[in-house]
Enzyme design. Structure first.
Site, PDB file in Angstrom:
ATOM      1  N   LYS A 154     -20.523  60.401  -8.645  1.00 52.36           N
ATOM      2  CA  LYS A 154     -20.420  60.827  -7.240  1.00 52.36           C
ATOM      3  C   LYS A 154     -18.972  60.828  -6.760  1.00 52.36           C
ATOM      4  O   LYS A 154     -18.680  61.314  -5.658  1.00 52.36           O
ATOM      5  CB  LYS A 154     -21.277  59.923  -6.361  1.00 52.36           C
ATOM      6  CG  LYS A 154     -22.782  60.081  -6.643  1.00 52.36           C
ATOM      7  CD  LYS A 154     -23.610  59.125  -5.817  1.00 52.36           C
ATOM      8  CE  LYS A 154     -25.100  59.362  -6.052  1.00 52.36           C
ATOM      9  NZ  LYS A 154     -25.512  59.189  -7.457  1.00 52.36           N
TER      10      LYS A 154
ATOM     11  N   VAL B 274     -28.147  55.437 -13.293  1.00 54.20           N
ATOM     12  CA  VAL B 274     -28.639  54.473 -14.276  1.00 54.20           C
ATOM     13  C   VAL B 274     -30.081  54.142 -13.923  1.00 54.20           C
ATOM     14  O   VAL B 274     -30.385  53.739 -12.806  1.00 54.20           O
ATOM     15  CB  VAL B 274     -27.776  53.197 -14.278  1.00 54.20           C
ATOM     16  CG1 VAL B 274     -28.347  52.188 -15.252  1.00 54.20           C
ATOM     17  CG2 VAL B 274     -26.353  53.535 -14.638  1.00 54.20           C
TER      18      VAL B 274
END
Length: 820
Positions: A605, A645
């Site tokens: 991001k 994740v």
């Protein structure tokens, strides 16, 4: 009630009808065989002739007439004292027909046998020879035998099956039909008795088993003698002494071998082996007793036939008792039925799982499915093995509700293909963990888990490079900031496996710190002195300096960050203060205390960010890049950037799972949104390895594989839970998917590279990015300004500073600060 059950169950009705028919045949079956017996008396000779059995009483009478005529023709002085047709043999007749040695002269006739008795040996011998001569004159062949000599004769030469054998066959069939009827009608009753048996004291259970064994011994004695004589009609007066002695011999032997110490519902192979050993010892003792006492009508072969039958009956009784008591313990006659399941994979893991499920109250294994053609149609652990293409009809025919994947050694790509096939079927899919999790060789039902998105990534992790894993850890003092988070805690697990000198857990959240400390202390390693938990904030440079100095830290993994996009968007100053100022203070303090390696855990991001969280992480990267440009820096600064994740606090997977559990709906922000995914263990290993390869200021990018469409992920999770999607084409489905729209600052597509400048490294999943940097003076000014803006909670000024520092920052929304 029984009649109702009978007429509602066609299987029970059929079994009852057959039982009735067979019982009637056993009771009213006309004898099919008649034995013509003639007794001749002279002054010096008594002769008993037993001729081959005939099938009807008429033919028997005709045979008697022929015998009488032959006798009087050959011996006009002979007197026929008795002639009759009998369907039952005396013990003397049975002995005669058996061909064994008898104490008298005897002759073998063409259609029967004769026994001669006389007070005078020459007279009996002469009678035997005279009969032989007369028979020879008439074309017969008669062989005579001395007393105590066995004749080469088996009973089948003279008789086939007597009437008792025929009736016994019908009786056996009737008993089998009654057993089938009981199996159909008695599950509630059996369950009730099983529950009662489970509540009995241990001594009472042992007494029942002992009584069962005694009955088995007695039944097997009868069957052994019946087998030896080839007749259900046996001389009980000869068998009675043995029936009294056998239990007295057997029970002490059985106690010695521990047959009454085993818990019946957990009887396994060892208990069956003990039964075989005990019965073998008992059989030898019984055989010795028969030889010593020379029991009448009981030969040595009876003992060994009896031993074999006893082994089978006692072993079978224990196996059936185990099944019965396990069902009583695990099931309920009135409760919900167990889930009918298919185990995919008939290897060792699948077999162990099937055995474990045999004691489960929730699941009942029905069959195996395996790709090995050699196994198809065979039975393993009592279950039939089917091919993969047979799974769909098997599910429909057997009403399967769950498929259990027992293929821990299969590659992730192959597992993904299998799961894609199972998605189309109306079943829930659960799986066992990988080979590493099953290294102890035992599979438990608690190992089963729902299929998760990591099972669907379609690629296998690359084995780690051991030298890279150890480089910054083994024998060194290591600190992990944010040690209680999803990435930080996994880093701690991986680091501890490489044997650091000391591992400092630096965490602001007390409970998170306590949880990871207790988990690491529970590992089977002498780690108590290596683990040092520290409560503190990365924005506290004084506390950080104290920790680095106290433990002589050589490697820092900086995982502490606020990473929830909507939360940081609503609290931008707190997010910037923690993510940027926290990284600045931690990195500068590490350089002052000559830390060798500083690794920042970053995010995808940070690439062309559209939200505050991603921008703060990009600025944190710029902080380390600026520090890395300083000459003669004792610290190598490395950044590792990767995507989502699985299982982390910000992952959608646990959210979707909870929504499915609650019956939906599943909320997806946009049908087009895609994300990269990686498992936590794989990400942590790659972070550690990337940190060992950096020279200073490096930005490493992890290969995340192919991106996953979030909508497809939601659909797959629904299907693999055994449920269906509710939409316009299927209005009666189970789970609805609704679209909520992109959240503040959320992107449709995430990226890992700002530019196209990337170079490979020695690891196939790690690449090095070359991106623009800020000089140190500009970074110091930026950090000071950011500090003032955050302390004043001036989110507008913060937005301007972030826009100036990160040129690629394109906010998707205005100021969402809740305190603005």
């Amino acid at each position: 009630m029984l009649l109702t059950l009978l007429f509602r169950n066609w299987k029970a009705l059929t079994a009852g009808f057959l039982a009735t028919v067979f019982a009637m045949l056993a009771l009213f079956q006309q004898p099919r065989e008649h034995y013509p017996v003639v007794k001749i008396t002279n002054d010096d000779l008594v002769t008993t002739i037993l001729v081959r059995a005939t099938t009807t009483s008429t033919s028997c009478e005709e045979t008697l007439k022929n015998i009488a005529f032959s006798i009087h023709s050959a011996c006009s002085t002979c007197n026929t004292e008795k002639s009759s047709c009998t369907t039952r043999l005396t013990s003397q007749d049975a002995e005669l027909l058996s061909g064994k040695a008898i104490a008298n002269y005897s002759a073998l006739l063409p259609n029967g046998v004769a026994q001669y008795e006389s007070n005078s040996k020459p007279v009996a011998q002469q009678a035997c020879l005279l009969s032989a001569q007369q028979s020879a004159n008439k074309g017969f062949s008669v062989r005579c035998y001395e007393p105590n000599v066995e004749r080469p004769l088996v009973s089948t030469q003279l008789i086939s099956a007597n009437s008792e054998n025929i009736q016994g066959i019908w009786a056996t069939l009737a008993a089998a039909a009654l057993l089938a009827l009981a199996l159909q009608l008695a599950p509630p009753i059996a369950y009730s008795f099983g529950q009662h048996a489970l509540t009995l004291p241990r001594q009472s259970k042992q007494a029942l088993i002992l009584l069962s064994d005694v009955l088995s011994i007695e039944v097997c004695l009868y069957l052994a003698l019946a087998t030896r004589l080839d007749s259900l009609w046996v001389p009980m007066w000869s068998l009675f002494p043995l029936m009294v002695a056998a239990p007295a011999i057997a029970l002490p032997v059985f106690f010695h071998f521990g047959l009454y110490r085993a818990v019946m519902r957990y009887v396994g192979l060892h208990a069956i082996v003990a039964v075989v050993k005990a019965v073998a010892a008992y059989t030898l003792l019984l055989a010795v007793g028969i030889l010593v006492f020379k029991l009448k009508d009981i030969s040595l072969s009876v003992a060994f036939i009896h031993g074999l039958l006893t082994t089978l009956l006692i072993g079978t009784s224990r196996t059936l008792a185990r099944q019965w008591l396990s069902q009583a313990q695990n099931g309920s006659a009135s409760g919900p039925p167990r889930k009918r399941t298919v185990i995919f994979g008939a290897g060792s893991a699948g077999v162990q799982l099937a055995l474990a499920l045999s004691h489960s109250k929730e699941m009942q294994p029905v069959a195996f499915v395996d790709d090995d053609n050699k196994l198809h149609g065979n039975q393993i652990a009592g279950l039939t093995v089917y091919a993969r293409q047979d799974l769909a009809p098997l599910i429909q025919r057997e009403q399967i509700t769950e498929v259990l994947l027992a293929i821990p050694s299969t590659s992730r790509a192959e597992r993904n293909r299998i799961i894609q096939e199972l998605e189309k079927l109306p079943v829930q899919v659960r799986t066992l963990p990988g080979v590493a999790s099953l290294a102890e060789g035992k599979v438990k039902t608690s190992d089963l888990r729902d299929v998760e998105i990591e099972d669907l990534l379609g690629r296998d992790p690359v084995p780690p490079d051991a030298t890279l894993l150890k480089a910054n850890i083994t024998g060194k003092a290591v600190m992990v900031t944010g040690a209680g988070g999803s990435i930080g805690s996994e880093l701690c697990r991986q680091i501890l496996a490489q044997h650091p000198r000391v591992l400092v857990l630096y965490e602001l959240n007390e409970f998170a710190l306590y949880s990871i400390e207790q988990e690491l202390l529970s590992l089977p390693l002498p780690v108590s002195k290596k683990i040092q938990p520290i409560l503190g904030s990365v924005t506290d440079p004084a506390k950080m300096a104290l920790v680095l100095k106290r433990f002589g830290i050589e490697t820092v993994f900086h995982a502490a960050a606020y990473k929830h996009v909507p939360m940081v968007e609503k609290n931008p100053c707190a997010g910037a203060f923690n993510n940027i100022l926290g990284t600045w203070h931690t990195a500068c303090t590490a350089r002052e205390h000559k830390v060798e390696t500083f690794v920042l855990v970053s995010t995808d991001k940070a690439v062309r960010p559209t939200n505050t969280m991603g921008t703060t992480k990009r600025v944190a990267e710029l902080v380390l890049q600026a520090l890395a440009q300083e000459p003669f820096s004792p610290t190598r600064f490395v950044m590792v950037r990767f995507g989502n994740v699985l299982g982390s606090s910000g992952s959608v997977v646990p959210v979707f799972r909870e929504q499915i559990k609650n019956g939906g709906p599943i909320t997806v922000t946009d049908p087009r949104i895609i994300r990269y995914f990686m498992t936590i263990p794989e990400a942590a290993q790659l972070v550690i390895q990337a940190g060992a390869m950096g020279h200073g200021g490096d930005v490493f990018v992890l290969d995340m594989g192919e991106p996953v469409k979030i909508l497809d992920m939601a659909r797959r999770m629904v299907h693999l839970s055994g449920l269906t999607i509710r939409d316009n084409s299927n209005p009666s489905g189970d789970i609805e998917i609704v679209f909520s729209g992109l959240r503040p600052g959320e992107k449709l597509y995430e990226e890992l590279l700002i530019g196209d400048h990337v170079t490979p490294t020695r690891h196939p999943r790690i690449q090095r990015a070359n991106e623009h940097k800020l000089v140190m003076d500009a970074m110091v000014s930026l950090v000071d300004a950011l500090g003032l803006a955050c302390n004043a909670n001036d989110s507008d000024l913060l937005r301007e500073l972030l826009l100036s520092a990160v040129k690629e920052f394109e906010p998707q929304c205005g100021n969402e600060d809740l305190l603005h």
